[in-house]
Design a protein around this motif. Sequence first.
Motif, PDB file in Angstrom:
ATOM      1  N   LYS A  61       0.809  -1.229   0.000  1.00 53.66           N
ATOM      2  CA  LYS A  61       0.000   0.000   0.000  1.00 53.66           C
ATOM      3  C   LYS A  61       0.837   1.271   0.000  1.00 53.66           C
ATOM      4  CE  LYS A  61      -4.229  -1.781   1.904  1.00 53.66           C
ATOM      5  NZ  LYS A  61      -5.346  -1.527   2.796  1.00 53.66           N
ATOM      6  N   ASN A  62       1.972   1.243   0.650  1.00 55.98           N
ATOM      7  CA  ASN A  62       2.787   2.461   0.722  1.00 55.98           C
ATOM      8  C   ASN A  62       3.725   2.620  -0.480  1.00 55.98           C
ATOM      9  OD1 ASN A  62       4.442   0.345   1.408  1.00 55.98           O
ATOM     10  ND2 ASN A  62       5.471   1.430   3.069  1.00 55.98           N
ATOM     11  N   GLU A  63       3.771   1.627  -1.359  1.00 57.78           N
ATOM     12  CA  GLU A  63       4.613   1.722  -2.553  1.00 57.78           C
ATOM     13  C   GLU A  63       3.894   2.476  -3.660  1.00 57.78           C
ATOM     14  OE1 GLU A  63       7.519  -2.001  -3.136  1.00 57.78           O
ATOM     15  OE2 GLU A  63       5.402  -2.517  -3.240  1.00 57.78           O
ATOM     16  N   LYS A  64       4.632   3.318  -4.332  1.00 55.63           N
ATOM     17  CA  LYS A  64       4.067   4.046  -5.473  1.00 55.63           C
ATOM     18  C   LYS A  64       4.181   3.191  -6.725  1.00 55.63           C
ATOM     19  CE  LYS A  64       4.904   8.697  -3.834  1.00 55.63           C
ATOM     20  NZ  LYS A  64       5.458  10.010  -4.144  1.00 55.63           N
ATOM     21  N   LEU A  65       3.228   3.385  -7.617  1.00 57.82           N
ATOM     22  CA  LEU A  65       3.293   2.711  -8.911  1.00 57.82           C
ATOM     23  C   LEU A  65       4.468   3.250  -9.713  1.00 57.82           C
ATOM     24  CD1 LEU A  65      -0.433   2.673 -10.043  1.00 57.82           C
ATOM     25  CD2 LEU A  65       0.992   0.677  -9.634  1.00 57.82           C
ATOM     26  N   PRO A  66       5.125   2.399 -10.471  1.00 62.93           N
ATOM     27  CA  PRO A  66       6.170   2.914 -11.370  1.00 62.93           C
ATOM     28  C   PRO A  66       5.526   3.822 -12.415  1.00 62.93           C
ATOM     29  CG  PRO A  66       5.916   0.523 -11.623  1.00 62.93           C
ATOM     30  CD  PRO A  66       4.964   0.972 -10.571  1.00 62.93           C
ATOM     31  N   VAL A  67       6.246   4.839 -12.800  1.00 67.42           N
ATOM     32  CA  VAL A  67       5.708   5.822 -13.748  1.00 67.42           C
ATOM     33  C   VAL A  67       6.388   5.654 -15.100  1.00 67.42           C
ATOM     34  CG1 VAL A  67       5.474   8.288 -14.229  1.00 67.42           C
ATOM     35  CG2 VAL A  67       5.215   7.443 -11.893  1.00 67.42           C
ATOM     36  N   PHE A  68       5.567   5.516 -16.142  1.00 68.43           N
ATOM     37  CA  PHE A  68       6.091   5.472 -17.502  1.00 68.43           C
ATOM     38  C   PHE A  68       6.059   6.872 -18.075  1.00 68.43           C
ATOM     39  CE2 PHE A  68       5.229   5.274 -22.099  1.00 68.43           C
ATOM     40  CZ  PHE A  68       6.428   4.690 -22.502  1.00 68.43           C
ATOM     41  N   THR A  69       7.198   7.342 -18.526  1.00 67.69           N
ATOM     42  CA  THR A  69       7.283   8.645 -19.179  1.00 67.69           C
ATOM     43  C   THR A  69       7.322   8.400 -20.683  1.00 67.69           C
ATOM     44  OG1 THR A  69       8.525   9.499 -17.309  1.00 67.69           O
ATOM     45  CG2 THR A  69       8.610  10.772 -19.359  1.00 67.69           C
ATOM     46  N   PRO A  70       6.339   8.931 -21.412  1.00 69.85           N
ATOM     47  CA  PRO A  70       6.327   8.721 -22.868  1.00 69.85           C
ATOM     48  C   PRO A  70       7.624   9.210 -23.505  1.00 69.85           C
ATOM     49  CG  PRO A  70       4.276   9.710 -22.155  1.00 69.85           C
ATOM     50  CD  PRO A  70       5.208   9.739 -20.975  1.00 69.85           C
ATOM     51  N   PRO A  71       8.031   8.549 -24.575  1.00 69.67           N
ATOM     52  CA  PRO A  71       9.281   8.950 -25.225  1.00 69.67           C
ATOM     53  C   PRO A  71       9.172  10.305 -25.881  1.00 69.67           C
ATOM     54  CG  PRO A  71       8.115   7.399 -26.610  1.00 69.67           C
ATOM     55  CD  PRO A  71       7.354   7.492 -25.313  1.00 69.67           C
TER      56      PRO A  71
END
Length: 79
Positions: A61-71
């Motif tokens: 619950k305390n972990e953030k989702l990984p974020v995908f940065t568009p190319p």
Amino acid sequence: MYEKDGIPKDDVVRIVDEFPNQSLDFYGALRSRTYDRSISKWIDEIGGVEKLGDKLLRRKKNEKLPVFTPPKIIFSSGE
């Protein structure tokens, strides 16, 4: 199609001039391939396909989702 990517109109005109007489699907495939490569790299960076489910679905619950940065799509001439 490239407007969402923030590509200047002049760059789009240049790529169309570089590949004349191509269908719209061709340009969509160029964009898709760029995203495919970026997504594959992102998956590798977060631990590979083996850990993808853990990172996205079974995280704490305390972990953030990984974020995908568009190319950032950059058209360069073959010169």
